[in-house]
Design a protein around this motif. Structure first.
Motif, PDB file in Angstrom:
ATOM      1  N   ILE A 128       0.814  -1.096  -0.024  1.00  0.00           N
ATOM      2  CA  ILE A 128      -0.033   0.042  -0.100  1.00  0.00           C
ATOM      3  C   ILE A 128       0.683   1.240   0.001  1.00  0.00           C
ATOM      4  N   LEU A 129       0.718   1.955  -1.112  1.00  0.00           N
ATOM      5  CA  LEU A 129       1.547   3.117  -1.235  1.00  0.00           C
ATOM      6  C   LEU A 129       0.671   4.351  -1.011  1.00  0.00           C
ATOM      7  N   GLY A 130       1.317   5.593  -0.523  1.00  0.00           N
ATOM      8  CA  GLY A 130       0.628   6.747  -0.526  1.00  0.00           C
ATOM      9  C   GLY A 130       1.542   7.619  -1.538  1.00  0.00           C
ATOM     10  N   MET A 131       1.079   8.984  -1.677  1.00  0.00           N
ATOM     11  CA  MET A 131       1.774  10.014  -2.520  1.00  0.00           C
ATOM     12  C   MET A 131       1.744  11.423  -2.071  1.00  0.00           C
ATOM     13  N   GLY A 132       2.766  11.947  -2.166  1.00  0.00           N
ATOM     14  CA  GLY A 132       2.818  13.502  -1.787  1.00  0.00           C
ATOM     15  C   GLY A 132       2.434  14.331  -2.923  1.00  0.00           C
ATOM     16  N   GLU A 133       2.290  15.699  -2.400  1.00  0.00           N
ATOM     17  CA  GLU A 133       2.074  16.476  -3.548  1.00  0.00           C
ATOM     18  C   GLU A 133       3.047  16.741  -4.525  1.00  0.00           C
ATOM     19  N   LEU A 193      -5.904  14.561  -6.383  1.00  0.00           N
ATOM     20  CA  LEU A 193      -6.414  14.343  -7.676  1.00  0.00           C
ATOM     21  C   LEU A 193      -5.760  15.080  -8.968  1.00  0.00           C
ATOM     22  N   PRO A 194      -5.351  16.207  -8.718  1.00  0.00           N
ATOM     23  CA  PRO A 194      -4.611  16.855  -9.731  1.00  0.00           C
ATOM     24  C   PRO A 194      -3.258  16.639  -9.637  1.00  0.00           C
ATOM     25  N   VAL A 195      -2.710  16.116  -8.741  1.00  0.00           N
ATOM     26  CA  VAL A 195      -1.405  15.708  -8.739  1.00  0.00           C
ATOM     27  C   VAL A 195      -1.273  14.256  -9.251  1.00  0.00           C
ATOM     28  N   LEU A 196      -2.442  13.478  -9.149  1.00  0.00           N
ATOM     29  CA  LEU A 196      -2.562  12.070  -9.660  1.00  0.00           C
ATOM     30  C   LEU A 196      -2.479  12.350 -10.952  1.00  0.00           C
ATOM     31  N   ASN A 197      -3.395  13.233 -11.666  1.00  0.00           N
ATOM     32  CA  ASN A 197      -3.542  13.380 -13.071  1.00  0.00           C
ATOM     33  C   ASN A 197      -2.054  13.987 -13.942  1.00  0.00           C
ATOM     34  N   VAL A 223      -5.661   2.109  -7.871  1.00  0.00           N
ATOM     35  CA  VAL A 223      -5.702   3.601  -7.086  1.00  0.00           C
ATOM     36  C   VAL A 223      -7.135   3.850  -6.666  1.00  0.00           C
ATOM     37  N   MET A 224      -6.862   3.828  -5.269  1.00  0.00           N
ATOM     38  CA  MET A 224      -8.074   3.862  -4.094  1.00  0.00           C
ATOM     39  C   MET A 224      -8.290   5.421  -3.982  1.00  0.00           C
ATOM     40  N   PHE A 225      -9.268   6.175  -4.241  1.00  0.00           N
ATOM     41  CA  PHE A 225      -9.431   7.446  -4.122  1.00  0.00           C
ATOM     42  C   PHE A 225     -10.726   7.837  -3.350  1.00  0.00           C
ATOM     43  N   ALA A 226     -10.697   9.095  -2.455  1.00  0.00           N
ATOM     44  CA  ALA A 226     -11.843   9.558  -2.039  1.00  0.00           C
ATOM     45  C   ALA A 226     -11.450  11.183  -1.794  1.00  0.00           C
ATOM     46  N   THR A 227     -12.445  11.945  -2.042  1.00  0.00           N
ATOM     47  CA  THR A 227     -12.014  13.251  -1.933  1.00  0.00           C
ATOM     48  C   THR A 227     -11.886  13.947  -0.583  1.00  0.00           C
TER      49      THR A 227
END
Length: 228
Positions: A128-133, A193-197, A223-227
């Motif tokens: 399970i990874l995360g992602m920074g801005e 979301l914009p970082v992912l895009n 990718v498991m995403f919620a706002t």
């Protein structure tokens, strides 16, 4: 890449927990043990709490981290402290934990011991990874001189000294993180979301290291995403 969007983090965590429980059960049925690598931070805490109370044969589960800050395990900002205080509680307290830190003063001094610990672990069942801005994941930071090594080495872990984040770090390498049956990217917050895009739209992994996982030809990241 498969993108899963949820109405809120509660719905995300409920579904995510079910998937992970199934992965753990299937792994134990197949080889007698399950191996997970998880990330720290605020995002996974509710998921960890959900899993901690789940009735599983936790004594047949080994958990480690995708990365950690080079701090004492009981330090406030330690990922190990977070995992032990939230995930390895209740029923999950029976799970085995593999630490990514030693008592050495510097991460590079302890890296050999960490790599030796990790070498005993087989292919992960889930990472399970995360992602920074800034597009970093684990402690593979675009600002660090060690990024190229982390993306190319055959070692399991590398010492990292980010210039835009506090603390020296130890991070699993790209190769070790990809050595998994299931790879997840867990994101909560509209700002992610914009970082992912942006990451999906480009291919320079040194600018945004998460691209090395989003665009990998052989590993289908979920990718498991919620706002919120």
């Amino acid at each position: 890449m498969q993108f899963h969007r949820f109405e809120n983090s509660s719905a995300l965590n409920s579904t995510f927990a079910r998937w992970l429980i199934r992965i753990v059960k299937d792994a134990i049925a197949e080889r007698g043990h399950a191996y997970l690598a998880v990330s720290g931070g605020r995002t996974p805490q509710a998921l960890f709490a959900h899993l901690a109370g789940t009735d599983l044969p936790w004594q047949q589960v080994t958990i480690t981290l995708a990365d950690d800050r080079w701090l004492a395990p009981d330090a406030q900002d330690s990922n190990e402290r977070l995992v032990k205080s939230v995930l390895l509680q209740d029923k999950a307290s029976a799970a085995h934990f593999v630490s990514l830190v030693t008592t050495d003063e510097r991460a590079e001094q302890g890296a050999a011991v960490i790599n030796q610990r990790l070498s005993s672990l087989p292919k992960f069942d889930a990472v399970i990874l995360g992602m920074g801005e800034d597009g970093h994941t684990a402690s593979l930071f675009p600002c660090s001189q060690e990024l190229s090594l982390g993306l190319s080495t055959t070692q399991d872990a590398v010492a990292v000294h980010p210039t835009t984040a506090p603390y020296q770090r130890i991070s699993l390498s790209k190769q070790r993180l990809l050595n998994t049956q299931h790879l997840f990217l867990h994101l909560v917050g509209a700002g992610k979301l914009p970082v992912l895009n942006q990451a999906v739209a480009g291919d320079d992994v040194l600018q945004m290291p998460i691209r090395a996982f989003l665009h990998h030809p052989c590993v289908d990241i979920q990718v498991m995403f919620a706002t919120e």
